[in-house]
Design a protein around this motif. Sequence first.
Motif, PDB file in Angstrom:
ATOM      1  N   THR A 276       0.851  -1.200   0.000  1.00 24.11           N
ATOM      2  CA  THR A 276       0.000   0.000   0.000  1.00 24.11           C
ATOM      3  C   THR A 276       0.884   1.246   0.000  1.00 24.11           C
ATOM      4  OG1 THR A 276      -1.670  -1.183   1.251  1.00 24.11           O
ATOM      5  CG2 THR A 276      -1.848   1.225   1.180  1.00 24.11           C
ATOM      6  N   VAL A 277       0.584   2.155  -0.941  1.00 20.46           N
ATOM      7  CA  VAL A 277       1.390   3.363  -1.109  1.00 20.46           C
ATOM      8  C   VAL A 277       0.492   4.594  -0.899  1.00 20.46           C
ATOM      9  CG1 VAL A 277       2.828   4.731  -2.661  1.00 20.46           C
ATOM     10  CG2 VAL A 277       2.949   2.220  -2.715  1.00 20.46           C
ATOM     11  N   ILE A 278       0.979   5.524  -0.102  1.00 16.22           N
ATOM     12  CA  ILE A 278       0.284   6.810   0.099  1.00 16.22           C
ATOM     13  C   ILE A 278       1.247   7.919  -0.311  1.00 16.22           C
ATOM     14  CG2 ILE A 278      -0.805   8.367   1.747  1.00 16.22           C
ATOM     15  CD1 ILE A 278      -1.529   5.949   3.420  1.00 16.22           C
ATOM     16  N   PHE A 279       0.880   8.617  -1.402  1.00 18.44           N
ATOM     17  CA  PHE A 279       1.734   9.695  -1.898  1.00 18.44           C
ATOM     18  C   PHE A 279       1.496  10.956  -1.073  1.00 18.44           C
ATOM     19  CE2 PHE A 279       1.624   6.868  -5.556  1.00 18.44           C
ATOM     20  CZ  PHE A 279       2.946   6.889  -5.955  1.00 18.44           C
ATOM     21  N   PRO A 280       2.489  11.839  -1.026  1.00 18.17           N
ATOM     22  CA  PRO A 280       2.386  13.019  -0.158  1.00 18.17           C
ATOM     23  C   PRO A 280       1.641  14.171  -0.815  1.00 18.17           C
ATOM     24  CG  PRO A 280       4.498  13.029  -1.253  1.00 18.17           C
ATOM     25  CD  PRO A 280       3.816  11.764  -1.699  1.00 18.17           C
ATOM     26  N   LYS A 281       1.196  15.078   0.046  1.00 12.52           N
ATOM     27  CA  LYS A 281       0.797  16.413  -0.421  1.00 12.52           C
ATOM     28  C   LYS A 281       2.079  17.230  -0.415  1.00 12.52           C
ATOM     29  CE  LYS A 281      -2.214  20.319   0.533  1.00 12.52           C
ATOM     30  NZ  LYS A 281      -3.215  20.903   1.469  1.00 12.52           N
ATOM     31  N   LEU A 282       2.476  17.657  -1.601  1.00 12.44           N
ATOM     32  CA  LEU A 282       3.816  18.221  -1.757  1.00 12.44           C
ATOM     33  C   LEU A 282       4.103  19.345  -0.769  1.00 12.44           C
ATOM     34  CD1 LEU A 282       4.524  18.381  -5.600  1.00 12.44           C
ATOM     35  CD2 LEU A 282       5.100  16.598  -3.946  1.00 12.44           C
ATOM     36  N   GLN A 283       5.285  19.266  -0.173  1.00 13.80           N
ATOM     37  CA  GLN A 283       5.823  20.345   0.653  1.00 13.80           C
ATOM     38  C   GLN A 283       6.826  21.092  -0.216  1.00 13.80           C
ATOM     39  OE1 GLN A 283       4.666  20.917   3.712  1.00 13.80           O
ATOM     40  NE2 GLN A 283       3.299  19.134   3.452  1.00 13.80           N
ATOM     41  N   LEU A 284       6.504  22.298  -0.616  1.00 16.93           N
ATOM     42  CA  LEU A 284       7.344  23.026  -1.563  1.00 16.93           C
ATOM     43  C   LEU A 284       8.354  23.891  -0.839  1.00 16.93           C
ATOM     44  CD1 LEU A 284       4.576  23.883  -4.152  1.00 16.93           C
ATOM     45  CD2 LEU A 284       6.169  21.973  -4.170  1.00 16.93           C
ATOM     46  N   ASP A 285       8.996  24.809  -1.576  1.00 20.06           N
ATOM     47  CA  ASP A 285      10.097  25.593  -1.017  1.00 20.06           C
ATOM     48  C   ASP A 285       9.610  26.437   0.161  1.00 20.06           C
ATOM     49  OD1 ASP A 285       8.648  27.087  -3.167  1.00 20.06           O
ATOM     50  OD2 ASP A 285       9.887  28.706  -2.353  1.00 20.06           O
ATOM     51  N   SER A 286      10.520  26.755   1.028  1.00 13.35           N
ATOM     52  CA  SER A 286      10.170  27.483   2.249  1.00 13.35           C
ATOM     53  C   SER A 286       9.700  28.902   1.984  1.00 13.35           C
ATOM     54  CB  SER A 286      11.385  27.505   3.201  1.00 13.35           C
ATOM     55  OG  SER A 286      12.499  28.139   2.556  1.00 13.35           O
ATOM     56  N   LEU A 287      10.107  29.485   0.840  1.00  9.72           N
ATOM     57  CA  LEU A 287       9.717  30.854   0.497  1.00  9.72           C
ATOM     58  C   LEU A 287       8.334  30.914  -0.162  1.00  9.72           C
ATOM     59  CD1 LEU A 287      13.135  32.162  -0.881  1.00  9.72           C
ATOM     60  CD2 LEU A 287      12.165  32.494   1.406  1.00  9.72           C
ATOM     61  N   GLY A 288       7.831  29.765  -0.539  1.00  7.00           N
ATOM     62  CA  GLY A 288       6.518  29.740  -1.190  1.00  7.00           C
ATOM     63  C   GLY A 288       6.518  30.300  -2.586  1.00  7.00           C
TER      64      GLY A 288
ATOM     65  N   GLN B 135       7.739  12.897   1.872  1.00  8.85           N
ATOM     66  CA  GLN B 135       7.522  11.662   2.621  1.00  8.85           C
ATOM     67  C   GLN B 135       6.487  10.803   1.904  1.00  8.85           C
ATOM     68  OE1 GLN B 135       6.346  12.731   6.568  1.00  8.85           O
ATOM     69  NE2 GLN B 135       8.290  13.727   7.069  1.00  8.85           N
ATOM     70  N   VAL B 136       6.869   9.535   1.626  1.00 10.72           N
ATOM     71  CA  VAL B 136       5.976   8.573   0.992  1.00 10.72           C
ATOM     72  C   VAL B 136       5.807   7.408   1.943  1.00 10.72           C
ATOM     73  CG1 VAL B 136       5.583   7.091  -0.996  1.00 10.72           C
ATOM     74  CG2 VAL B 136       6.777   9.281  -1.299  1.00 10.72           C
ATOM     75  N   LEU B 137       4.581   7.007   2.185  1.00 11.49           N
ATOM     76  CA  LEU B 137       4.302   5.883   3.062  1.00 11.49           C
ATOM     77  C   LEU B 137       4.074   4.619   2.250  1.00 11.49           C
ATOM     78  CD1 LEU B 137       1.863   7.464   5.709  1.00 11.49           C
ATOM     79  CD2 LEU B 137       4.303   6.975   5.951  1.00 11.49           C
ATOM     80  N   ILE B 138       4.859   3.595   2.548  1.00  9.43           N
ATOM     81  CA  ILE B 138       4.682   2.288   1.919  1.00  9.43           C
ATOM     82  C   ILE B 138       4.445   1.293   3.033  1.00  9.43           C
ATOM     83  CG2 ILE B 138       5.712   0.541   0.423  1.00  9.43           C
ATOM     84  CD1 ILE B 138       7.502   2.735  -0.728  1.00  9.43           C
ATOM     85  N   ASN B 139       3.240   0.717   3.030  1.00  9.79           N
ATOM     86  CA  ASN B 139       2.873  -0.209   4.109  1.00  9.79           C
ATOM     87  C   ASN B 139       3.090   0.461   5.480  1.00  9.79           C
ATOM     88  OD1 ASN B 139       2.134  -2.244   2.295  1.00  9.79           O
ATOM     89  ND2 ASN B 139       4.233  -3.000   2.176  1.00  9.79           N
ATOM     90  N   ASN B 140       2.671   1.741   5.561  1.00  8.93           N
ATOM     91  CA  ASN B 140       2.773   2.519   6.796  1.00  8.93           C
ATOM     92  C   ASN B 140       4.217   2.774   7.231  1.00  8.93           C
ATOM     93  OD1 ASN B 140      -0.009   2.792   7.105  1.00  8.93           O
ATOM     94  ND2 ASN B 140      -0.162   0.802   8.113  1.00  8.93           N
ATOM     95  N   LYS B 141       5.147   2.564   6.329  1.00 14.96           N
ATOM     96  CA  LYS B 141       6.548   2.853   6.607  1.00 14.96           C
ATOM     97  C   LYS B 141       6.966   4.043   5.776  1.00 14.96           C
ATOM     98  CE  LYS B 141      11.130   0.726   6.859  1.00 14.96           C
ATOM     99  NZ  LYS B 141      11.962  -0.493   6.573  1.00 14.96           N
ATOM    100  N   MET B 142       7.645   5.000   6.406  1.00 15.35           N
ATOM    101  CA  MET B 142       7.973   6.249   5.728  1.00 15.35           C
ATOM    102  C   MET B 142       9.286   6.123   4.959  1.00 15.35           C
ATOM    103  SD  MET B 142       8.382  10.063   7.318  1.00 15.35           S
ATOM    104  CE  MET B 142       9.881   9.621   8.200  1.00 15.35           C
ATOM    105  N   PHE B 143       9.264   6.634   3.708  1.00 14.22           N
ATOM    106  CA  PHE B 143      10.455   6.721   2.877  1.00 14.22           C
ATOM    107  C   PHE B 143      10.546   8.157   2.361  1.00 14.22           C
ATOM    108  CE2 PHE B 143       9.284   2.293   2.836  1.00 14.22           C
ATOM    109  CZ  PHE B 143      10.493   1.614   2.919  1.00 14.22           C
TER     110      PHE B 143
END
Length: 303
Positions: free
Chosen positions: A49-61, A98-106
């Motif tokens: 099971t894979v859960i893709f992230p909501k992108l965290q972009l550059d700190s300046l926006g 951060q991508v979650l695969i089988n509830n494990k973060m990569f």
Amino acid sequence: MKKQVVYILFFIGFVGFAQENPVSITVDTAAIKIGEQIQYKISVAKKGTVIFPKLQLDSLGKVEVVETLPTDTLKDTYEKKYLLTSFDSGQYTIPTQQVLINNKMFLTDSLLVNVATVKVDTLKQQMFPIKAIKSEPKTFDDYKPLLWWILLILLLIATALYFILRKKEKKEEVKVVIAPIQEALQRLKELDEKQLLQQNKIKIYYTELTDIVRTYIEKDIYIPALESTTNELIETINDFNESSKLGISKETIQQLKEVLYSADMVKFAKSQPIVEEIKAHRTVAERILQNLKPVKETENELE
């Protein structure tokens, strides 16, 4: 020698980590101009099971997500694509995701993006004069106030025309002109229907009887009879009869005098004639009306 061993062990560890990390990123370009887009793709090996992230972009926006595309399922991997852009020139770092695969973060690798300005050659670029502000096209709502005024004016015009035409079309009431003699005879008939004698209202009866005769004299012979006394009226009739040749017989004038005197006695002297006498006066009054017609009028009727 020891340094070489350390480098070799670090390299072997790095290769092992790389082989173990099932997450990777790729981009179609890392250098764009202002407003251009980058296709940012995260690939994950199929391992559950894979859960893709909501992108965290550059700190300046400064980097923005234009669109997040649906996940593609390939033979051995899952791919998630994002379209990115920026409207400010400079270098911006997209951090690890951060991508979650089988509830494990990569974690993915970070990415450095270069955004360049668009150069404009003002010497070669043709300049145009500033255009005037374009007015918006008219809509139905713009004409609503005017429409209400038009409807109100039309309503007022329609109302005015209605009353004008109605007034023109209204027929004048035809006034039925009744001859004085016919009017007098009709009043005598109505007097009989009132049954004043049966109610012993003798004074009222004589008052109406003489009023009928006097009114006829005023209308048909044109002699002021209603405001004259009995003596004045008889004298005036005699004078008119001689000077104007009315042709009224002396007998008729004498009968008129007797009826008027009798009425005066009832009204002022409070005499009480018997019923037969009253009925006789009623009959004589009708005969007087018939005989008081001027000669010219009688001649016209005969013709």
